[in-house]
Design an enzyme around this catalytic site. Structure first.
Site, mmCIF file in Angstrom:
data_model
loop_
_atom_site.group_PDB
_atom_site.id
_atom_site.type_symbol
_atom_site.label_atom_id
_atom_site.label_comp_id
_atom_site.label_asym_id
_atom_site.label_seq_id
_atom_site.Cartn_x
_atom_site.Cartn_y
_atom_site.Cartn_z
ATOM 1 N N ASN A 1 56.754 -36.909 45.295
ATOM 2 C CA ASN A 1 56.583 -37.377 44.257
ATOM 3 C C ASN A 1 55.687 -38.732 44.552
ATOM 4 O O ASN A 1 55.350 -39.165 44.881
ATOM 5 C CB ASN A 1 58.437 -37.943 43.724
ATOM 6 C CG ASN A 1 59.274 -38.714 44.805
ATOM 7 O OD1 ASN A 1 58.959 -38.825 45.972
ATOM 8 N ND2 ASN A 1 59.296 -39.953 43.788
ATOM 9 N N GLU B 1 54.913 -41.187 41.853
ATOM 10 C CA GLU B 1 54.980 -41.728 40.237
ATOM 11 C C GLU B 1 53.954 -42.751 39.313
ATOM 12 O O GLU B 1 52.489 -42.755 40.759
ATOM 13 C CB GLU B 1 55.659 -43.479 41.060
ATOM 14 C CG GLU B 1 57.532 -42.826 41.477
ATOM 15 C CD GLU B 1 58.488 -43.579 41.444
ATOM 16 O OE1 GLU B 1 59.355 -43.443 41.226
ATOM 17 O OE2 GLU B 1 58.065 -44.736 41.156
ATOM 18 N N ASN B 2 53.981 -43.442 38.770
ATOM 19 C CA ASN B 2 52.632 -44.013 37.899
ATOM 20 C C ASN B 2 53.628 -44.991 37.229
ATOM 21 O O ASN B 2 55.044 -44.976 36.562
ATOM 22 C CB ASN B 2 52.612 -42.936 36.594
ATOM 23 C CG ASN B 2 50.798 -42.822 36.341
ATOM 24 O OD1 ASN B 2 51.097 -44.155 35.647
ATOM 25 N ND2 ASN B 2 49.486 -42.970 36.840
ATOM 26 N N ALA B 3 52.688 -46.304 36.453
ATOM 27 C CA ALA B 3 53.652 -47.384 36.234
ATOM 28 C C ALA B 3 53.931 -46.138 34.448
ATOM 29 O O ALA B 3 54.834 -47.164 34.163
ATOM 30 C CB ALA B 3 52.663 -48.207 35.628
ATOM 31 N N TYR C 1 55.185 -43.514 32.663
ATOM 32 C CA TYR C 1 56.453 -43.158 34.400
ATOM 33 C C TYR C 1 56.328 -41.261 34.120
ATOM 34 O O TYR C 1 56.316 -40.520 34.457
ATOM 35 C CB TYR C 1 57.637 -42.982 33.787
ATOM 36 C CG TYR C 1 58.871 -44.208 34.276
ATOM 37 C CD1 TYR C 1 59.594 -43.335 35.301
ATOM 38 C CD2 TYR C 1 58.398 -45.556 34.626
ATOM 39 C CE1 TYR C 1 59.506 -43.951 37.049
ATOM 40 C CE2 TYR C 1 59.049 -46.486 35.373
ATOM 41 C CZ TYR C 1 59.630 -45.231 36.643
ATOM 42 O OH TYR C 1 60.062 -46.627 37.537
ATOM 43 N N CYS D 1 57.153 -34.676 39.842
ATOM 44 C CA CYS D 1 57.865 -34.609 40.899
ATOM 45 C C CYS D 1 57.569 -33.895 42.585
ATOM 46 O O CYS D 1 56.891 -32.812 42.154
ATOM 47 C CB CYS D 1 59.300 -33.738 41.049
ATOM 48 S SG CYS D 1 59.910 -34.520 38.772
ATOM 49 N N GLU E 1 58.632 -30.795 43.781
ATOM 50 C CA GLU E 1 59.078 -29.591 43.801
ATOM 51 C C GLU E 1 58.224 -29.199 42.583
ATOM 52 O O GLU E 1 57.159 -27.914 43.202
ATOM 53 C CB GLU E 1 60.404 -29.383 42.608
ATOM 54 C CG GLU E 1 61.803 -29.458 43.641
ATOM 55 C CD GLU E 1 61.766 -31.208 42.843
ATOM 56 O OE1 GLU E 1 63.131 -31.337 42.824
ATOM 57 O OE2 GLU E 1 61.312 -32.213 42.840
ATOM 58 N N CYS F 1 65.687 -31.652 38.534
ATOM 59 C CA CYS F 1 64.975 -32.295 37.483
ATOM 60 C C CYS F 1 65.193 -31.123 36.095
ATOM 61 O O CYS F 1 65.232 -30.192 37.129
ATOM 62 C CB CYS F 1 64.082 -33.358 37.339
ATOM 63 S SG CYS F 1 63.035 -33.223 36.819
ATOM 64 N N CYS G 1 61.857 -29.267 36.545
ATOM 65 C CA CYS G 1 61.370 -28.597 37.933
ATOM 66 C C CYS G 1 61.996 -27.110 37.812
ATOM 67 O O CYS G 1 61.311 -26.291 37.941
ATOM 68 C CB CYS G 1 61.742 -29.598 38.809
ATOM 69 S SG CYS G 1 60.710 -30.980 39.239
#
Length: 174
Positions: free
Chosen positions: A76, A78-80, A82, A87, A89, A126, A129
């Site tokens: 995964n 992430e980024n500020a 969101y 993800c 997967e 999720c 995914c």
């Protein structure tokens, strides 16, 4: 073997029918996995170390075993902002599909950990995914085995239908 069952809401028995959906999955310990799947699970667990999760501190790794024996991993990111993250997967499957477009995914292993370590129970993918897993299965024409890791047990699903029993795919667009 555990069987999970969901029921449709029934407000008035004279108007609505009850819909029962059952899925089957197996559970096992890490040691009960065949060697090939243990190595794949190890790759997913190791991939969690490369996760970029400075906001959630929830690291996910995935490893895909392709038809030709190649293992592809992803994490995964992430980024500020969101919604701009992705993800593990999807990272893994998109990479596999772009670099090995003629190789279907036989098995996908997924592992997650918090700052305290690997989780006590497996986490499922999720919704976004699950949709990508479904599309990958449709693309190659065979079910993908899915292994969900935790330090206590592993869930084994034989196809995305077990994760997404009422699924939307390209057949609806025809």
């Amino acid at each position: 073997m555990k069987t999970f069952t969901t029921f449709a809401y029934q407000q008035n028995p004279h108007v609505m029918k009850e819909l029962k959906i059952e899925i089957q999955m197996q559970t096992c310990t890490y040691d009960e996995l065949p060697d090939e799947e243990r190595k794949l699970m190890d790759a997913a667990c190791e991939a969690t170390n490369r996760s970029y999760a400075p906001y959630s501190h929830f690291s996910v790794g995935a490893a895909a075993l392709l038809e030709n024996g190649t293992v592809v991993t992803g994490t995964n990111q992430e980024n500020a902002a969101y919604p701009s993250g992705i993800c593990a997967e999807r990272t893994t499957l998109f990479y596999a599909n772009s670099q090995y477009p003629d190789q279907g995914v036989k098995t996908l292993a997924i592992a997650a950990r918090s700052e305290e370590g690997f989780l006590d129970r497996p986490i499922p993918p999720c919704g976004a995914c699950r949709q990508v897993l479904l599309e990958t299965e449709k693309r190659y024409g065979f079910p993908m085995r899915i292994l969900l890791y935790s330090k206590n047990e592993i869930y084994i699903l034989n196809g995305v239908g077990s994760l997404l029993p009422l699924s939307f795919d390209g057949d609806f667009l025809k």
